[in-house]
Each structure stands twice: as C-alpha cells, then as structure tokens.
Design a protein around this motif. Sequence first.
Motif, short mmCIF file in Angstrom:
data_model
loop_
_atom_site.label_atom_id
_atom_site.label_comp_id
_atom_site.label_asym_id
_atom_site.label_seq_id
_atom_site.Cartn_x
_atom_site.Cartn_y
_atom_site.Cartn_z
N ASP A 65 0.80 -1.22 -0.01
CA ASP A 65 0.17 0.09 0.03
C ASP A 65 0.79 1.36 -0.14
O ASP A 65 0.23 2.21 0.01
N ARG A 66 2.27 1.28 0.18
CA ARG A 66 3.00 2.31 0.01
C ARG A 66 3.89 2.37 -1.23
O ARG A 66 4.23 3.42 -1.95
N PHE A 67 4.35 1.15 -1.87
CA PHE A 67 5.11 0.95 -2.81
C PHE A 67 4.37 0.32 -4.16
O PHE A 67 3.38 -0.64 -3.83
N THR A 68 4.97 0.81 -5.35
CA THR A 68 4.20 0.36 -6.63
C THR A 68 5.08 -0.14 -7.53
O THR A 68 6.01 0.71 -7.82
N ILE A 69 5.16 -1.69 -7.80
CA ILE A 69 5.99 -2.05 -8.92
C ILE A 69 5.38 -1.87 -10.37
O ILE A 69 4.26 -2.30 -10.41
N SER A 70 6.02 -1.58 -11.30
CA SER A 70 5.38 -1.58 -12.83
C SER A 70 6.69 -1.73 -13.70
O SER A 70 7.78 -1.63 -13.49
N ARG A 71 6.31 -2.14 -14.85
CA ARG A 71 7.39 -2.33 -15.87
C ARG A 71 6.81 -1.92 -17.22
O ARG A 71 5.59 -1.67 -17.60
N ASP A 72 7.71 -1.54 -18.02
CA ASP A 72 7.71 -1.33 -19.53
C ASP A 72 8.38 -2.26 -20.43
O ASP A 72 9.09 -3.17 -19.63
N LEU A 73 8.76 -2.00 -21.63
CA LEU A 73 9.52 -3.05 -22.46
C LEU A 73 10.88 -3.18 -21.80
O LEU A 73 11.32 -4.35 -21.89
N ASN A 74 11.55 -2.24 -21.45
CA ASN A 74 13.02 -2.35 -21.01
C ASN A 74 13.37 -1.67 -19.60
O ASN A 74 14.49 -1.54 -19.01
N THR A 75 12.33 -1.44 -18.91
CA THR A 75 12.55 -0.69 -17.76
C THR A 75 11.51 -1.43 -16.64
O THR A 75 10.56 -1.49 -16.76
N VAL A 76 12.15 -1.30 -15.32
CA VAL A 76 11.35 -1.82 -14.28
C VAL A 76 11.41 -0.72 -13.12
O VAL A 76 12.47 -0.08 -12.94
N HIS A 77 10.13 -0.27 -12.57
CA HIS A 77 10.06 1.00 -11.85
C HIS A 77 9.42 0.67 -10.17
O HIS A 77 8.99 -0.55 -10.11
N LEU A 78 9.95 1.26 -9.35
CA LEU A 78 9.45 1.00 -7.99
C LEU A 78 8.93 2.50 -7.58
O LEU A 78 9.91 3.23 -7.22
N GLN A 79 7.87 2.68 -7.44
CA GLN A 79 7.59 3.96 -6.95
C GLN A 79 7.16 3.79 -5.28
O GLN A 79 6.34 3.04 -5.14
N MET A 80 8.22 4.58 -4.52
CA MET A 80 8.04 4.46 -3.07
C MET A 80 7.43 5.81 -2.65
O MET A 80 7.92 6.84 -2.94
N ASN A 81 6.16 5.64 -1.78
CA ASN A 81 5.49 6.85 -1.34
C ASN A 81 5.14 6.48 0.24
O ASN A 81 5.76 5.38 0.81
#
Length: 118
Positions: A65-81
């Motif tokens: 509920d604080r972090f969100t992982i996502s991805r596109d073709l060549n990158t993975v992201h971690l949004q940390m709130n």
Amino acid sequence: VQLQASGGGLVQAGGSLRLSCAASGWSFSGYNMGWFRQAPGKEREFVAGISVSGVRTDYADSVKDRFTISRDLNTVHLQMNSLKPEDTGVYYCTTIQYTTRTSLGSDWGQGTLVTVSS
C-alpha cells in the motif's frame, strides 16, 4: 548480463522516490522481475515482484500500500511513497522466480542507495 538500478537519494520521512532498473546488453522482457533491499547490518530482503506480463504484482507486507512496482519494455520501476526511516537501504533489481520471491541471478549489480531521514 547487468541490471542497473537508479533513482535513489536522501528523502525525509513521508516523502517519495521513484527507482528505475534497466538492463545493459540484453532484454528482461521475458522474465519476472523483482526489487530487493539491504539495510545496514541486515540481510537482503524481498520488496516487490512483477510478472512477465505486468499483470501480477507481489509486495512484502512492510511496503504494501506504499510501494508500486511497474514495468515497460525495458525498464522496471518502483514508486515509493510514504517513506519511512526503516525503508533505508541499498535497493537492487533482479530477475526472480515469482512464486518463491527468490532471485534467479547471482550478479546483483551496484544497487541504488535510499536514505530516509526522520
């Protein structure tokens, strides 16, 4: 085969950061991916995982509920709130076995340092 994490920094408690992970010389589009972190004096721990398709995601209880992982073709992201001091550590991305939350690789790369001040 190298994965490079970036986006770390110093932030106050309650703040946000967005981490990114990119591959050098290869594509991880066919792999489940995950983020791990290692705090000073502690073992490396699983933070979040995402399936190949990006449809399924998985989080450690401590970041749900604080972090969100996502991805596109060549990158993975971690949004940390809503960051907390206990989120401090070096963050790494890696290929994972999704159901067991374990890394498939042995080379963790340099990681990116996240420091959350109170």
